[in-house]
Design an enzyme around this catalytic site. Structure first.
Site, PDB file in Angstrom:
ATOM      1  N   ASP A 187      -8.394  -1.497  -7.803  1.00 39.21           N
ATOM      2  CA  ASP A 187      -7.769  -0.508  -6.918  1.00 39.21           C
ATOM      3  C   ASP A 187      -7.939   0.890  -7.500  1.00 39.21           C
ATOM      4  O   ASP A 187      -7.248   1.274  -8.444  1.00 39.21           O
ATOM      5  CB  ASP A 187      -6.280  -0.836  -6.751  1.00 39.21           C
ATOM      6  CG  ASP A 187      -5.603   0.018  -5.697  1.00 39.21           C
ATOM      7  OD1 ASP A 187      -6.221   0.996  -5.231  1.00 39.21           O
ATOM      8  OD2 ASP A 187      -4.458  -0.300  -5.329  1.00 39.21           O
ATOM      9  N   HIS A 198      -7.119  -3.567  -3.358  1.00 37.66           N
ATOM     10  CA  HIS A 198      -6.078  -2.865  -2.612  1.00 37.66           C
ATOM     11  C   HIS A 198      -5.950  -3.499  -1.227  1.00 37.66           C
ATOM     12  O   HIS A 198      -6.921  -3.592  -0.486  1.00 37.66           O
ATOM     13  CB  HIS A 198      -6.470  -1.386  -2.478  1.00 37.66           C
ATOM     14  CG  HIS A 198      -5.423  -0.542  -1.830  1.00 37.66           C
ATOM     15  ND1 HIS A 198      -4.333  -0.052  -2.515  1.00 37.66           N
ATOM     16  CD2 HIS A 198      -5.294  -0.099  -0.555  1.00 37.66           C
ATOM     17  CE1 HIS A 198      -3.580   0.659  -1.691  1.00 37.66           C
ATOM     18  NE2 HIS A 198      -4.139   0.644  -0.500  1.00 37.66           N
ATOM     19  N   CYS A 230       0.859  -1.195   0.000  1.00 41.69           N
ATOM     20  CA  CYS A 230       0.000   0.000   0.000  1.00 41.69           C
ATOM     21  C   CYS A 230       0.895   1.245   0.000  1.00 41.69           C
ATOM     22  O   CYS A 230       1.690   1.423  -0.895  1.00 41.69           O
ATOM     23  CB  CYS A 230      -0.978  -0.019   1.186  1.00 41.69           C
ATOM     24  SG  CYS A 230      -2.086  -1.444   1.207  1.00 41.69           S
TER      25      CYS A 230
END
Length: 254
Positions: free
Chosen positions: A189, A221, A134
């Site tokens: 995402d 994500h 991330c």
């Protein structure tokens, strides 16, 4: 897999002391080093388990609390299983802390993390590898471009906002990268849409960076984080295969 030892350590930075987790093979010998950058939820049991898995494969792994300016771990009060849709107030805590970690501050800290590994008797005397998740994927790319002489390889998984029109977008450091890069994008995402994926690919290619960017079908994500609602076992295992492949090429067995 070898037996692993994990310990809490402190790293002195220009702005204070960052707590961190260090995992390494239990033989006490120096091993190739990996700097693992956290996701937004921070240093917690799941990230320690990821570090242990890498250490079991023969690496010395450092996982710093990059939010140390806001307190020692745990910085946030998180449930054992993280589902932001059930607790949207989690982002009310996390977003300001993320925004406060500017690229300038993060790279000042990165220098301290890399120096810690350079000084550690448990880390081999060679450039390190990076892996980030991330927001950690952004930090990995920034670090590879800022410290090219210290980084041999870097990977980022389900990273967001890697190639935007912002003046401090991570992709803009590509010209400084000498490491081999790997990115595993989640195709579900919104923070890394196809146009950003294309810009990242084009920028890395134009800069002559050795790299591979792949899209993980159906993954969201956060797909590597088993303590969250975004976890995807198939995508996670693909991530491990890609990461260990990159590390094996970076640090070939002697």
């Amino acid at each position: 897999m070898t037996s692993v030892q994990g310990t809490a350590v402190d790293i002195t930075t220009a702005d204070g002391v960052a707590d961190a987790y260090l995992a390494h093979p239990a033989d006490g010998l120096p091993h190739p080093a990996v700097l693992l950058y956290q996701d937004a939820f921070g240093l917690r049991p799941h990230l320690r388990a990821m570090a242990d898995r890498l250490a079991g494969a023969g690496y010395t792994v450092l996982v710093p609390n990059v939010f140390y300016r806001h307190g020692r771990t745990p910085v946030f009060d998180l449930p054992e299983f993280i589902d932001p849709s059930q607790r949207p107030q989690i982002w009310e805590q996390i977003a300001p802390v993320m925004q406060a970690l500017t690229p300038e501050l993060a790279m000042r800290d990165a220098g301290a993390y890399l120096q810690y590994l350079a000084d550690s008797p448990l880390a081999a005397d060679s450039p390190v590898a990076l892996t980030g998740y991330c927001m950690g994927a952004r930090l990995a790319l920034f670090t590879a471009g800022t410290y090219p002489d210290r980084v041999a390889a870097a990977a980022g998984f389900h990273g967001g906002r890697l190639a935007t029109d912002a003046p401090d977008s991570p992709h803009l450091v590509a010209k400084g990268v000498t490491a081999e890069l790997y990115f595993g994008h989640a195709d579900q995402d919104g923070s890394m849409p196809p146009e950003q994926q294309q810009l990242l690919e084009e920028t890395l290619t134009a800069a002559g960076v050795r790299h591979r960017c792949e899209v993980y079908p159906g993954a969201h994500h956060g797909y590597t984080q088993a303590d969250t609602a975004a976890y995807d076992k198939e995508a996670d295992e693909r991530h491990w295969a890609a990461l260990l492949d990159l590390l094996s090429r970076t640090f070939p067995a002697s």
